[in-house]
Motif scaffolding. Structure first.
Motif, short mmCIF file in Angstrom:
data_model
loop_
_atom_site.label_atom_id
_atom_site.label_comp_id
_atom_site.label_asym_id
_atom_site.label_seq_id
_atom_site.Cartn_x
_atom_site.Cartn_y
_atom_site.Cartn_z
N ILE A 26 0.94 -1.14 0.07
CA ILE A 26 -0.07 -0.11 -0.11
C ILE A 26 0.93 1.19 -0.08
O ILE A 26 1.79 1.52 0.93
CB ILE A 26 -1.02 -0.14 1.23
CG1 ILE A 26 -1.94 -1.04 1.32
CG2 ILE A 26 -1.97 1.25 1.29
CD1 ILE A 26 -2.70 -1.69 2.36
N ARG A 32 -6.97 1.36 -6.74
CA ARG A 32 -7.22 2.40 -6.21
C ARG A 32 -8.09 2.41 -4.80
O ARG A 32 -9.35 1.91 -5.28
CB ARG A 32 -7.65 3.63 -6.93
CG ARG A 32 -7.70 5.12 -6.12
CD ARG A 32 -7.82 6.19 -6.98
NE ARG A 32 -7.24 6.21 -8.17
CZ ARG A 32 -5.97 6.63 -8.24
NH1 ARG A 32 -5.20 7.04 -7.15
NH2 ARG A 32 -5.21 6.77 -9.54
N LEU A 33 -7.89 2.37 -3.77
CA LEU A 33 -8.83 1.83 -2.49
C LEU A 33 -9.94 2.75 -2.33
O LEU A 33 -9.42 4.03 -2.47
CB LEU A 33 -8.01 1.77 -1.27
CG LEU A 33 -6.65 0.74 -1.32
CD1 LEU A 33 -5.97 0.61 -0.18
CD2 LEU A 33 -7.31 -0.77 -1.68
N GLY A 76 -0.24 5.28 -0.30
CA GLY A 76 -1.33 6.42 -0.31
C GLY A 76 -2.40 5.48 -0.32
O GLY A 76 -2.81 4.79 0.35
N ASP A 77 -3.17 5.75 -1.52
CA ASP A 77 -4.53 5.15 -1.64
C ASP A 77 -4.61 3.92 -2.68
O ASP A 77 -5.43 3.70 -3.19
CB ASP A 77 -5.47 6.19 -2.00
CG ASP A 77 -5.38 6.98 -3.37
OD1 ASP A 77 -4.66 6.84 -3.98
OD2 ASP A 77 -6.54 7.50 -3.80
N VAL A 78 -3.43 3.66 -3.31
CA VAL A 78 -3.08 2.61 -4.21
C VAL A 78 -2.28 1.42 -3.56
O VAL A 78 -1.26 1.42 -3.13
CB VAL A 78 -2.66 2.99 -5.44
CG1 VAL A 78 -2.40 2.05 -6.48
CG2 VAL A 78 -3.19 4.35 -6.19
N GLY A 108 -12.28 -1.26 -4.66
CA GLY A 108 -11.52 -0.24 -5.19
C GLY A 108 -11.75 -0.40 -6.80
O GLY A 108 -12.48 -1.32 -7.27
N ASN A 141 -11.57 2.97 0.12
CA ASN A 141 -11.37 3.32 1.61
C ASN A 141 -10.06 2.82 2.36
O ASN A 141 -9.86 1.60 2.67
CB ASN A 141 -12.44 2.80 2.66
CG ASN A 141 -12.40 3.45 3.93
OD1 ASN A 141 -11.34 4.06 4.37
ND2 ASN A 141 -13.41 3.34 4.85
N PRO A 142 -8.96 3.53 2.05
CA PRO A 142 -7.62 3.01 2.60
C PRO A 142 -7.64 2.56 3.92
O PRO A 142 -6.74 1.74 4.34
CB PRO A 142 -6.64 4.33 2.10
CG PRO A 142 -7.43 5.03 1.29
CD PRO A 142 -8.89 5.14 1.25
N ASP A 143 -8.42 3.18 4.78
CA ASP A 143 -8.20 2.85 6.27
C ASP A 143 -8.84 1.30 6.39
O ASP A 143 -8.38 0.99 7.35
CB ASP A 143 -9.47 3.46 6.92
CG ASP A 143 -8.96 4.97 7.09
OD1 ASP A 143 -7.67 5.24 7.06
OD2 ASP A 143 -9.70 6.02 7.55
#
Length: 120
Positions: free
Chosen positions: A13, A99-100, A15-17, A69, A102-104
């Motif tokens: 992971i 690309r997530l 960032g958001d990818v 994503g 929700n990255p959390d």
């Protein structure tokens, strides 16, 4: 940061990818891979949905989307040379970039120590 799923996918992971592939353990269990089917760039996938298929001389298996994503890239190299997955499953043998939504959500996945304990 590497994360792992119980379905033997790994995620790197940034960032958001997330770059997604199958673990060394999964590649060893499948044996010599001879075919890979990848998702389309732009596809929106739900967590747990089938994202790819791999076939070996032993069996076929689905690769699941570890988190929700959008597919932003696929590894064309493994289409022409599926054995790259066997040689470098947690490196050059990656499957797709996601690309997530929700990255959390990645916090709920296993770290490497937990995954290694799972596969013994």
């Amino acid at each position: 940061m590497l994360k792992f799923t119980e379905d033997h996918e790994w995620l790197k992971i940034e960032g958001d990818v997330a770059t997604v592939g199958i673990t060394r353990h999964a590649a060893e269990q499948l044996g010599d891979l001879v075919f890979v089917d990848l998702p389309e760039v732009g596809a929106v996938l739900e967590k747990g949905g089938a994202a790819s298929t791999v076939e070996s001389v032993k069996a076929a298996s689905d690769v699941y989307c570890p988190l929700a994503g959008e597919i932003v890239a696929v590894n064309e190299d493994i289409l022409s040379d599926p054995s790259l997955i066997n040689r470098a499953p947690q490196g050059e043998g990656w499957f797709f970039k996601l690309r997530l939504a929700n990255p959390d959500d990645a916090a709920a996945l296993m770290d490497e120590a937990a995954y290694l304990a799972l596969v013994g």
